[in-house]
Write a protein that holds these residues in place. Structure first.
Motif, mmCIF file in Angstrom:
data_model
loop_
_atom_site.group_PDB
_atom_site.id
_atom_site.type_symbol
_atom_site.label_atom_id
_atom_site.label_comp_id
_atom_site.label_asym_id
_atom_site.label_seq_id
_atom_site.Cartn_x
_atom_site.Cartn_y
_atom_site.Cartn_z
ATOM 1 N N THR A 105 44.844 48.304 49.386
ATOM 2 C CA THR A 105 45.465 47.045 48.973
ATOM 3 C C THR A 105 45.038 46.732 47.547
ATOM 4 O OG1 THR A 105 43.615 45.706 49.742
ATOM 5 C CG2 THR A 105 45.391 46.151 51.345
ATOM 6 N N SER A 163 49.839 48.620 44.955
ATOM 7 C CA SER A 163 49.854 49.393 46.199
ATOM 8 C C SER A 163 51.198 49.209 46.893
ATOM 9 C CB SER A 163 48.710 48.940 47.120
ATOM 10 O OG SER A 163 48.898 47.587 47.499
ATOM 11 N N ALA A 215 52.651 48.240 50.738
ATOM 12 C CA ALA A 215 52.428 47.869 52.138
ATOM 13 C C ALA A 215 53.722 47.987 52.929
ATOM 14 C CB ALA A 215 51.895 46.442 52.233
#
Length: 197
Positions: free
Chosen positions: A120, A146, A148
């Motif tokens: 993260t 990042s 997700a």
């Protein structure tokens, strides 16, 4: 002047920037930038993009002059390889590519099981501070560090490219998901200006 000046366009006798641009565009017919991750498992992404858009050529053939010097290429797809395939790292290259080649399309490719999905923004920032003793919390846009959710990351990156002053308004921008095992591309985002559609 550098010992390498003879290897630059600017170092040639009678250099003219506008003429140099014309020459480059005439011997390298790039139409599409395929931006994807530097993960070797994603190396097939450029060819997959070429296949996806039909008439694209990658890697193409080198064009040689009568002395055997490399003067150009038939490639119409240029790979732009950056960590996670994230757009923030590619904006300057998009501007330069438009200036030199007059690109028509930018394709952002994010791939399955990317390393950018393993951390993260908060985690990398905290680890960097602990391990490198440096605060990088304001260095990058947190939404571009990042991944997700692939739909969110592709939408974000396509929007980032579209809203950049260095992106021509006429180009098509796509966000594609690449399955590293099957080689299949799935279109997630399509941003095509109305006059092109």
């Amino acid at each position: 002047m550098s010992d390498f000046a003879e290897f630059t366009f600017q170092g040639q006798p009678g250099y003219n920037e506008a003429a140099a641009r014309e020459i480059i565009a005439s011997v390298i017919p790039v139409r599409t930038i395929a931006m994807y991750c530097f993960d070797p498992r994603a190396a097939g992404a450029a060819q997959a993009v070429a296949d996806y858009f039909g008439d694209e050529v990658y890697p193409g053939e080198l064009l040689l002059d009568e002395t055997g010097r490399k003067m150009g290429s038939t490639a119409t797809v240029f790979p732009l390889i950056v960590g996670g395939g994230r757009a923030a790292d590619a904006l300057r290259s998009i501007t330069v590519s438009q200036h030199l080649f007059g690109i028509e399309r930018v394709v952002v490719v994010h791939h399955s099981f990317c390393g950018a999905t393993s951390f993260t923004a908060e985690g990398i920032t905290a680890a960097w501070k602990h391990e490198q003793h440096t605060d990088i919390s304001s260095l990058y846009d947190w939404d571009g560090i990042s991944i997700a959710d692939f739909e969110k990351s592709l939408n974000y990156d396509v929007s980032l490219i579209r809203n950049s002053p260095g992106t021509p308004k006429h180009i098509e921008i796509y966000g594609l998901f690449y399955d590293i095992d099957s080689g299949e591309l799935t279109e997630v985002v399509r941003d095509v200006p109305a006059e092109v559609a």
